[in-house]
Design a protein around this motif. Structure first.
Motif, short mmCIF file in Angstrom:
data_model
loop_
_atom_site.label_atom_id
_atom_site.label_comp_id
_atom_site.label_asym_id
_atom_site.label_seq_id
_atom_site.Cartn_x
_atom_site.Cartn_y
_atom_site.Cartn_z
N LEU A 145 20.19 33.96 3.47
CA LEU A 145 19.30 33.66 2.35
C LEU A 145 18.04 32.93 2.82
CD1 LEU A 145 21.94 32.50 -0.29
CD2 LEU A 145 20.52 34.56 -0.40
N LEU A 146 18.23 31.96 3.71
CA LEU A 146 17.09 31.18 4.21
C LEU A 146 16.13 32.07 4.99
CD1 LEU A 146 16.11 28.19 4.38
CD2 LEU A 146 17.25 28.09 6.60
N ALA A 147 16.67 32.91 5.87
CA ALA A 147 15.82 33.77 6.69
C ALA A 147 15.11 34.83 5.86
CB ALA A 147 16.68 34.45 7.78
N LEU A 148 15.80 35.37 4.86
CA LEU A 148 15.20 36.42 4.02
C LEU A 148 13.99 35.87 3.26
CD1 LEU A 148 15.35 39.33 3.04
CD2 LEU A 148 16.89 38.56 1.22
N ARG A 149 14.13 34.67 2.71
CA ARG A 149 13.00 34.08 2.00
C ARG A 149 11.80 33.90 2.92
NH1 ARG A 149 16.60 29.95 -0.13
NH2 ARG A 149 17.48 30.63 -2.11
N GLN A 150 12.06 33.44 4.14
CA GLN A 150 10.95 33.23 5.07
C GLN A 150 10.35 34.55 5.50
OE1 GLN A 150 11.74 30.41 8.17
NE2 GLN A 150 10.07 31.15 9.45
N ARG A 156 4.62 31.32 4.31
CA ARG A 156 3.22 31.71 4.46
C ARG A 156 2.39 31.32 3.23
NH1 ARG A 156 0.94 35.75 2.16
NH2 ARG A 156 2.93 36.81 1.78
N VAL A 157 2.94 31.51 2.04
CA VAL A 157 2.16 31.31 0.81
C VAL A 157 1.66 29.87 0.67
CG1 VAL A 157 2.25 31.36 -1.72
CG2 VAL A 157 3.25 33.24 -0.39
N PRO A 158 2.53 28.85 0.74
CA PRO A 158 1.99 27.48 0.59
C PRO A 158 1.09 27.06 1.75
CG PRO A 158 4.32 27.41 1.16
CD PRO A 158 4.00 28.83 0.85
N TYR A 159 1.42 27.48 2.97
CA TYR A 159 0.62 27.06 4.12
C TYR A 159 -0.78 27.67 4.07
CZ TYR A 159 5.03 25.37 6.06
OH TYR A 159 6.21 24.72 6.26
N GLU A 160 -0.86 28.93 3.69
CA GLU A 160 -2.17 29.57 3.57
C GLU A 160 -2.96 28.97 2.41
OE1 GLU A 160 -3.93 32.11 5.38
OE2 GLU A 160 -2.52 31.19 6.79
N ARG A 161 -2.26 28.60 1.34
CA ARG A 161 -2.96 27.98 0.20
C ARG A 161 -3.55 26.64 0.60
NH1 ARG A 161 1.02 27.87 -3.04
NH2 ARG A 161 1.64 25.69 -2.79
N ALA A 203 0.99 16.50 -1.30
CA ALA A 203 1.79 17.73 -1.32
C ALA A 203 2.49 17.95 0.02
CB ALA A 203 0.90 18.92 -1.66
N ILE A 204 1.80 17.71 1.12
CA ILE A 204 2.40 17.92 2.44
C ILE A 204 3.47 16.87 2.72
CG2 ILE A 204 1.92 17.90 4.93
CD1 ILE A 204 -0.80 19.14 4.28
N LEU A 205 3.23 15.61 2.29
CA LEU A 205 4.25 14.58 2.46
C LEU A 205 5.52 14.93 1.70
CD1 LEU A 205 2.17 11.25 2.26
CD2 LEU A 205 3.50 12.09 4.21
N ALA A 206 5.36 15.45 0.47
CA ALA A 206 6.53 15.86 -0.32
C ALA A 206 7.25 17.02 0.36
CB ALA A 206 6.09 16.25 -1.74
N HIS A 207 6.48 17.91 0.95
CA HIS A 207 7.07 19.06 1.65
C HIS A 207 7.86 18.61 2.88
CE1 HIS A 207 7.45 23.23 2.81
NE2 HIS A 207 6.87 23.00 3.98
N LEU A 208 7.36 17.61 3.58
CA LEU A 208 8.04 17.09 4.77
C LEU A 208 9.30 16.31 4.42
CD1 LEU A 208 4.93 15.92 6.82
CD2 LEU A 208 6.57 17.66 7.55
N ASP A 209 9.34 15.75 3.22
CA ASP A 209 10.48 14.92 2.81
C ASP A 209 11.60 15.81 2.25
OD1 ASP A 209 12.04 12.73 2.20
OD2 ASP A 209 11.04 12.32 0.30
N ASP A 210 12.19 16.61 3.12
CA ASP A 210 13.19 17.59 2.69
C ASP A 210 14.56 17.38 3.32
OD1 ASP A 210 12.62 18.23 5.29
OD2 ASP A 210 12.22 20.36 4.95
N ASP A 384 21.05 22.81 -3.66
CA ASP A 384 19.85 22.56 -4.47
C ASP A 384 18.59 22.70 -3.63
OD1 ASP A 384 21.33 22.14 -6.73
OD2 ASP A 384 21.30 19.95 -6.61
N ALA A 385 18.63 22.15 -2.41
CA ALA A 385 17.46 22.26 -1.53
C ALA A 385 17.20 23.70 -1.12
CB ALA A 385 17.66 21.39 -0.29
N MET A 386 18.28 24.50 -1.01
CA MET A 386 18.13 25.88 -0.57
C MET A 386 17.41 26.75 -1.60
SD MET A 386 19.46 26.78 2.47
CE MET A 386 20.17 28.40 2.29
N THR A 387 17.31 26.28 -2.84
CA THR A 387 16.56 27.04 -3.85
C THR A 387 15.06 26.96 -3.62
OG1 THR A 387 16.52 25.15 -5.37
CG2 THR A 387 18.39 26.67 -5.55
N ASN A 388 14.64 26.01 -2.80
CA ASN A 388 13.21 25.88 -2.46
C ASN A 388 12.82 27.05 -1.56
OD1 ASN A 388 10.67 25.21 -1.57
ND2 ASN A 388 11.22 23.17 -0.84
N PRO A 389 11.89 27.91 -1.99
CA PRO A 389 11.54 29.09 -1.18
C PRO A 389 10.73 28.78 0.06
CG PRO A 389 10.10 28.96 -3.09
CD PRO A 389 11.12 27.86 -3.25
#
Length: 458
Positions: A145-150, A156-161, A203-210, A384-389
């Motif tokens: 599931l994790l690999a398929l989402r990536q 790519r979507v958030p990093y490019e944004r 936003a990046i700090l929140a992303h790193l806090d995973d 719960d964390a795995m639902t994060n795409p």
């Protein structure tokens, strides 16, 4: 001028199989159709043809199979692509590969070269390629599931944004530098830029806090088992592995090194390490084993200490030191004591450690409950964390995000408002850091390592 060559390879797994897929990609791919399947005058894209496949020189029939034509750029690689679906016998596959080698400017593909063509043609970015490699290597449902989402662009979507926002903010800052004195630039431009940077920082700090969930699931949940000698550590490991992975003996100190087993528990990848027994010893080899045990414990995502109920009140100081609120305890040898001792031990340890189980490795009592509780712990910790795409899955991603946030965006926020030149440079470095994740900047070394993880036909 060198002509671009067309590559070919077996894309399905090698060895005997019902069907084998041979992929051809490159500027001359359609020549493989004209030469090996001359009976079809016009090929419709993405339509399967059941035809005889012939040798391009001798005309000898090699096999009968399905052939598909994918004109670029609407193909996996972005180049013209042909797929031959043939019978999966070794001789059949070899004959078709040899026949393709007879065509001008055709050569066998190198490892990961089809994926490299997809990257070069902007069909996939670096994070999607990494996800594809992880998908090919996934062994559990959580990893899949994790690999398929990536692989489908989840990172790519958030990093490019973010990168686009940084570049837009950098352009606004540089406009003030270049034209602030000559043109009527909005007085609030720099404040707008600063506000944008602060929002991206948060936003990046929140992303790193995973909690490193993505990396843990991708690499496997590390569980380390410690405890005194003869507590049943190796026996428990063998029960979980369903094989004799570690030597079991009544002689204390049998396990001297770390024994590691990879398991699939409830769809989660788990690496369990059995370690040397902890006790006071002057034996040089045994002391080295204990040193390695404690070192592996420090690296563990889940720490488990086995304590035999027959001697739980007289534990060695080394064992007592590993007990704490980050450690689970399994009270073993339940079959050798009465319920009064079991309850006393559980009551004493509860509140001092993360959790307590009781079991008997000899009779199997309590093992199923332990496994079910452990799987529930995985679900509570990771589901719960795995639902994060857009979970971070690799240390490389985290390093570049930290570089983007700490060394560049943070610098921009800390600069005085009138120091716009350094601010613009900080934003440029931040954009480059994000670009390194997706493959837009300085990625040749990463690509070499990544493509080595693919098979020849990918």
């Amino acid at each position: 001028m060198l002509r671009r060559q067309t590559i070919y390879a077996l894309s399905s797994a090698p060895g005997k199989a019902g069907v084998a897929v041979i992929r051809v990609s490159g500027p001359q791919a359609k020549q493989a159709l004209r030469s090996c399947v001359p009976t079809v005058p016009i090929w419709q894209p993405r339509l399967a043809y059941l035809k005889s496949i012939c040798h391009p020189v001798s005309g000898a029939k090699l096999d009968r199979g399905l052939i598909l034509w994918f004109p670029g750029p609407k193909s996996f690689t972005g180049n013209d692509t042909v797929e031959f679906h043939v019978h999966g016998g070794n001789a059949v596959v070899r004959s078709v590969l040899d026949a393709l080698g007879e065509l001008p400017d055709f050569r066998p593909a190198e490892q990961g070269e089809f994926a490299k063509q997809a990257f070069d043609n902007d069909k996939l970015d670096l994070t999607e390629l990494e996800g594809l490699a992880d998908l090919l290597n996934a062994e559990t449902e959580a990893q899949r599931l994790l690999a398929l989402r990536q692989a489908e662009g989840g990172l790519r979507v958030p990093y490019e944004r973010w990168r686009t926002h940084i570049i837009e903010t950098m352009a606004l800052t540089e406009a003030v530098i270049d034209f602030g004195e000559d043109e009527q630039i909005d007085d609030g431009a720099l404040e707008t830029a600063a506000s944008n940077v602060r929002a991206m920082r948060d936003a990046i700090l929140a992303h790193l806090d995973d909690g490193h969930v993505g990396e843990i699931v991708r690499n496997g949940i590390r569980i380390t088992i410690v405890g005194p000698p003869n507590a049943g550590k190796s026996t428990l490991l063998n029960m979980l592995a369903k094989r004799e992975a570690a030597i079991v003996s009544d002689i204390p100190g049998t396990t001297r090194d770390v024994v590691e087993v990879t398991l699939n528990l409830g769809g989660y990848p788990v690496m369990i390490s059995d370690t040397a027994g902890l006790r006071d010893s002057e034996d040089v080899i045994e002391k080295e084993g204990m040193k390695r045990a404690l070192s592996r414990l420090d690296l563990a995502d889940i720490k488990i200490c086995l304590v035999p109920l027959t001697e739980w009140r007289k534990l060695d100081a080394t064992v007592r030191q590993v007990l704490g609120m980050d450690t689970f305890v399994i009270l073993t040898k339940q079959d050798l004591v009465d319920d009064t001792i079991v309850q006393s031990a559980k009551t004493t340890l509860s509140g001092k450690v993360r959790g307590v189980w009781t079991l008997s490795c000899r009779t199997g009592q309590g093992v199923s409950l332990f496994l079910n509780d452990m799987i529930e712990l995985f679900k509570t910790t990771f589901d719960d964390a795995m639902t994060n795409p857009s979970l971070i899955t690799q240390a490389r991603h985290r390093r570049h995000l930290q570089d983007c946030q700490l060394n560049t965006i943070h610098l921009h926020v800390a600069l005085p408002p009138d120091d716009v030149v350094l601010g613009a440079e900080a934003l440029r470095q931040a954009a480059n850091a994000l670009g390194r994740i997706t493959g837009r900047v300085d990625v040749e070394d990463v690509l070499d390592v990544l493509f080595s993880q693919f098979c020849i036909g990918k």
